[in-house]
Each structure stands twice: as structure tokens, then as C-alpha cells.
Scaffold this motif. Structure first.
Motif, PDB file in Angstrom:
ATOM      1  N   LYS A   1       0.683  -1.185   0.012  1.00  0.00           N
ATOM      2  CA  LYS A   1       0.105  -0.154   0.286  1.00  0.00           C
ATOM      3  C   LYS A   1       0.900   1.338  -0.074  1.00  0.00           C
ATOM      4  O   LYS A   1       0.486   2.264   0.679  1.00  0.00           O
ATOM      5  N   ILE A   2       1.871   1.081  -0.860  1.00  0.00           N
ATOM      6  CA  ILE A   2       2.645   2.578  -1.076  1.00  0.00           C
ATOM      7  C   ILE A   2       2.220   3.411  -2.175  1.00  0.00           C
ATOM      8  O   ILE A   2       2.442   3.046  -3.186  1.00  0.00           O
ATOM      9  N   GLU A   3       1.102   4.195  -1.831  1.00  0.00           N
ATOM     10  CA  GLU A   3       0.592   4.905  -3.040  1.00  0.00           C
ATOM     11  C   GLU A   3       0.779   6.085  -3.291  1.00  0.00           C
ATOM     12  O   GLU A   3       0.588   6.836  -4.424  1.00  0.00           O
ATOM     13  N   GLN A   4       1.954   6.544  -2.555  1.00  0.00           N
ATOM     14  CA  GLN A   4       2.726   7.873  -2.879  1.00  0.00           C
ATOM     15  C   GLN A   4       3.838   7.726  -3.885  1.00  0.00           C
ATOM     16  O   GLN A   4       4.646   6.971  -3.424  1.00  0.00           O
ATOM     17  N   LEU A   5       3.706   8.359  -5.171  1.00  0.00           N
ATOM     18  CA  LEU A   5       4.693   7.841  -6.152  1.00  0.00           C
ATOM     19  C   LEU A   5       6.119   8.302  -5.623  1.00  0.00           C
ATOM     20  O   LEU A   5       6.973   7.477  -5.993  1.00  0.00           O
ATOM     21  N   SER A   6       6.072   9.469  -4.874  1.00  0.00           N
ATOM     22  CA  SER A   6       7.613  10.019  -4.523  1.00  0.00           C
ATOM     23  C   SER A   6       8.360   8.981  -3.676  1.00  0.00           C
ATOM     24  O   SER A   6       9.401   9.207  -3.557  1.00  0.00           O
ATOM     25  N   ILE A   7       7.541   7.971  -2.881  1.00  0.00           N
ATOM     26  CA  ILE A   7       8.130   7.096  -1.985  1.00  0.00           C
ATOM     27  C   ILE A   7       8.078   5.738  -2.244  1.00  0.00           C
ATOM     28  O   ILE A   7       8.596   4.756  -1.808  1.00  0.00           O
ATOM     29  N   SER A   8       7.495   5.334  -3.560  1.00  0.00           N
ATOM     30  CA  SER A   8       7.401   4.231  -3.971  1.00  0.00           C
ATOM     31  C   SER A   8       8.689   3.430  -4.680  1.00  0.00           C
ATOM     32  O   SER A   8       9.698   4.507  -5.092  1.00  0.00           O
ATOM     33  N   PRO A   9       9.025   2.211  -4.716  1.00  0.00           N
ATOM     34  CA  PRO A   9      10.285   1.886  -5.161  1.00  0.00           C
ATOM     35  C   PRO A   9      10.137   1.885  -6.910  1.00  0.00           C
ATOM     36  O   PRO A   9      11.360   1.783  -7.310  1.00  0.00           O
TER      37      PRO A   9
END
Length: 164
Positions: A38-46
Motif C-alpha cells: 500500500k505505497i500509494e505515494q509515487l515519490s516514496i514508491s520503489p
């Protein structure tokens, strides 16, 4: 092949690679946005870094392509490329390199997917050395086994790192 033609060909290849990396970066983001991550924020996504780097590579490759077309245009670059491909396709060194690339692709995409790391790596190392005629058969097998044992000892035992 002259510099402008090389720039033209490499810019096409790099643009395709950039588009691929961008798409895969987005796929990583989409995968990470679903449960359980549930990493929905693009800037912290792998997937953020591959997405940005792929897009940047595509843009810069297109800029390089435009620069390579300034003197002569696309028809000139294509005719230069065709003149280069003929003799190059007949070169035995190019054939050897292409077979080496196929061997690496089989290792990466087939063997690693179906066999354990040690078995697929043994087949890859032994196969590549046999193809290159790197020595006598028993030396090739000894080097292959020794390499795998050292990699497993170093990474799994010493560094406590998981191998693929």
C-alpha cells in the motif's frame, strides 16, 4: 560507421530502453500500491527512480537523435546504417558475441526462473566456458563448481545475504 550514424542508432536503442524502463517503473509503482505494501505515494514508491530515470533517458535520447539528424537527415543515416550492417553481419566476432548474449539471456530468463541458483549458475558457467573453449573439460567443471562454492560461502555464509 561515422559518429552521426552511431548517435542515430544508439539514440533509437536508448529511447526504446528508456520507454521500457519507464513502463517497468510504473508497473513497480502499481504493484507496490496494492496490499500488502500500500505505497500509494509515487515519490516514496520503489518504482519512482526507474520511472524518472527511464523518462529522462528517453527524452535525452530523442535530443541526441535530433542532433544526429541535423546534417543529412534520416535517409542519410539509414543508408549509412545499411552500409555498415552488411559487413558487420558477416563478421565471426559478431556471431560469437550474439551467441554469448543468447547464452546469458537463457541463464537470466529461463534457468534462473526454473532451477535453484547453484544449478542454473553451474549450467551457465560451464556452458559459456565450453562454448568459448576456455580449457579442458575437467578444468571447466572445476572452475564452475569452485566459483559457485565460493559465491555461496561468501554471500550466504559470510555476508548472510540471500542468493536468488
Amino acid at each position: 560507421m561515422e559518429k552521426k550514424c552511431k548517435d542515430f542508432v544508439f539514440s533509437i536503442v536508448l529511447t526504446i530502453l528508456g520507454i521500457y524502463v519507464t513502463i517497468e517503473g510504473y508497473r513497480i509503482y502499481a504493484y507496490a500500491a496494492r496490499p500488502p505494501y500500500k505505497i500509494e505515494q509515487l515519490s516514496i514508491s520503489p518504482g519512482f527512480l526507474p520511472l524518472i530515470l527511464g523518462a529522462l533517458l528517453s527524452v535525452l535520447s530523442i535530443v541526441m537523435m535530433i542532433g544526429s539528424l541535423k546534417e543529412g537527415g534520416i535517409k542519410t543515416r539509414i543508408s549509412e546504417f545499411k552500409a555498415w550492417v552488411g559487413p558487420t553481419a558477416k563478421d565471426k566476432n559478431v556471431h560469437s558475441m550474439a551467441i554469448g548474449i543468447v547464452i546469458m539471456a537463457v541463464y537470466t530468463y529461463l534457468l534462473m526462473g526454473f532451477l535453484p541458483f547453484w544449478a542454473s549458475t553451474f549450467i551457465f558457467l560451464a556452458g559459456l566456458m565450453f562454448y568459448l573453449r576456455a580449457g579442458k573439460w575437467w578444468k571447466i567443471l572445476a572452475v564452475s563448481v569452485g566459483s559457485i562454492v565460493l559465491v555461496i560461502l561468501l554471500f550466504e555464509v559470510c555476508f548472510n545475504a540471500a542468493l536468488p
